[in-house]
Enzyme design. Sequence first.
Site, PDB file in Angstrom:
ATOM      1  N   ARG A  17       0.853  -1.199   0.000  1.00 62.12           N
ATOM      2  CA  ARG A  17       0.000   0.000   0.000  1.00 62.12           C
ATOM      3  C   ARG A  17       0.879   1.235   0.000  1.00 62.12           C
ATOM      4  NH1 ARG A  17      -0.477   4.710   2.259  1.00 62.12           N
ATOM      5  NH2 ARG A  17      -0.182   3.770   4.324  1.00 62.12           N
ATOM      6  N   ASP A  18       1.566   1.534   1.107  1.00 59.52           N
ATOM      7  CA  ASP A  18       2.494   2.670   1.099  1.00 59.52           C
ATOM      8  C   ASP A  18       3.582   2.437   0.056  1.00 59.52           C
ATOM      9  OD1 ASP A  18       3.733   5.065   1.887  1.00 59.52           O
ATOM     10  OD2 ASP A  18       3.321   4.687   3.992  1.00 59.52           O
ATOM     11  N   HIS A  21       3.387   3.831  -3.630  1.00 62.18           N
ATOM     12  CA  HIS A  21       3.861   5.161  -4.007  1.00 62.18           C
ATOM     13  C   HIS A  21       5.232   5.074  -4.672  1.00 62.18           C
ATOM     14  CE1 HIS A  21       0.690   7.446  -2.066  1.00 62.18           C
ATOM     15  NE2 HIS A  21       0.894   6.836  -0.920  1.00 62.18           N
ATOM     16  N   SER A 171       3.637  10.969   8.635  1.00 55.82           N
ATOM     17  CA  SER A 171       3.591  10.885   7.172  1.00 55.82           C
ATOM     18  C   SER A 171       4.783  11.556   6.513  1.00 55.82           C
ATOM     19  CB  SER A 171       2.315  11.545   6.649  1.00 55.82           C
ATOM     20  OG  SER A 171       1.184  11.171   7.381  1.00 55.82           O
ATOM     21  N   HIS A 200       3.024   4.705  12.953  1.00 58.26           N
ATOM     22  CA  HIS A 200       3.411   4.552  11.546  1.00 58.26           C
ATOM     23  C   HIS A 200       4.510   5.568  11.276  1.00 58.26           C
ATOM     24  CE1 HIS A 200       2.526   4.040   7.125  1.00 58.26           C
ATOM     25  NE2 HIS A 200       3.025   5.268   7.099  1.00 58.26           N
ATOM     26  N   HIS A 202       8.180   6.995   8.970  1.00 61.59           N
ATOM     27  CA  HIS A 202       8.940   7.067   7.720  1.00 61.59           C
ATOM     28  C   HIS A 202      10.397   7.379   8.024  1.00 61.59           C
ATOM     29  CE1 HIS A 202       5.990   6.784   4.350  1.00 61.59           C
ATOM     30  NE2 HIS A 202       5.140   6.993   5.341  1.00 61.59           N
ATOM     31  N   TYR A 291       4.647  15.931   3.150  1.00 58.20           N
ATOM     32  CA  TYR A 291       4.006  14.628   2.966  1.00 58.20           C
ATOM     33  C   TYR A 291       4.868  13.735   2.082  1.00 58.20           C
ATOM     34  CZ  TYR A 291      -0.212  11.659   2.581  1.00 58.20           C
ATOM     35  OH  TYR A 291      -1.131  10.638   2.665  1.00 58.20           O
TER      36      TYR A 291
END
Length: 343
Positions: A17-18, A21, A171, A200, A202, A291
């Site tokens: 899903r992520d 991108h 995000s 979550h 990054h 983002y």
Amino acid sequence: MAIVDKSRVYIQDVSLRDGMHALRHRMDLDRLREIVAALDDAGVDAIEVTHGDGLSGSSFTYGFGSHSDLDWIEAAADVAKTARITVLLVPGIGLARDLEDARKAGAASVRIATHCTEADVSRQHIKVARDLGYDTACFLMMSHMIEPAALLEQARLMESYGAECVYVVDSAGAMLPDDVSARVNALRGGLKPETEVGIHTHENLHHGVANAVAGVRAGAVRVDGSLAGLGAGAGNAPIEALVAVFDRLGLKIACDFVKLASAADQLVRPLMDRPVRVDRESLVLGYAGVYSSFLRHAEKASDDYGIPTTDILVELGRRAMVGGQEDMIVDVALDLAKAERAG
């Protein structure tokens, strides 16, 4: 549906899903099945499968997927034996009826995602998800943009609508461990004991794994990662490293990090047309609080209009652009090009 042991950390993989991108939402069904089978065999609790922007994200604005969400979900559900197949829904992109279709296709869990100040738009979708029997969690995206007390108020709204778990979502990869700890502590201390908290992260500032550890130490019980970090920007916390660190810390988990590392090398890294790593552009994402999924859109705008990607990202950060405003990236590039000509 998987039976989850509440005494251990719940590991959610977001490669499909992520990670979409990073792959421009191009994922072959056979490779998807291979990745799902490997994740399932390695013992992850849940595997998220949709377009990078969630159900119905395939569009001109966000990028068209190589397959429909339902094709991806059905393929994943056919392979997974124990892991929950999970979907993401962003209100305004995905619709309530998309939840019905995804449930029929084999999805058992959903994360309903809103900007960190817009939890009120999730109410209808949470109700529909609960009525359909989903394990229902919520995402407060760009959580770095508001203070912990304000984030708690948004989380309480989601809880009041029926959310079973609320995630602190970095995000932009802009947070440091103390930032994560403050937000997770606020949610854990202010929500009902039965409402779970997730984290979550990054890697844009190279703190994805460290931030996940900080989240767990502050009370998060659901944690996201992806194979080889496959995800927007510099990617997510690499799930194989995340699980290895959790194992070293003595946390109770059900995953095999050696199997995950093998899947990362053999199945995921060969798919990357742009290395998922901390480089100049992805580092600027974290520094400017932008983002993460804006990266590849900004790189395209850079190619089209001759403006450095970093300049575009810095200006997006200055304007406090958030997820859902991808169409503004071209406007920013045009504004910068005009200013350059005038100067």
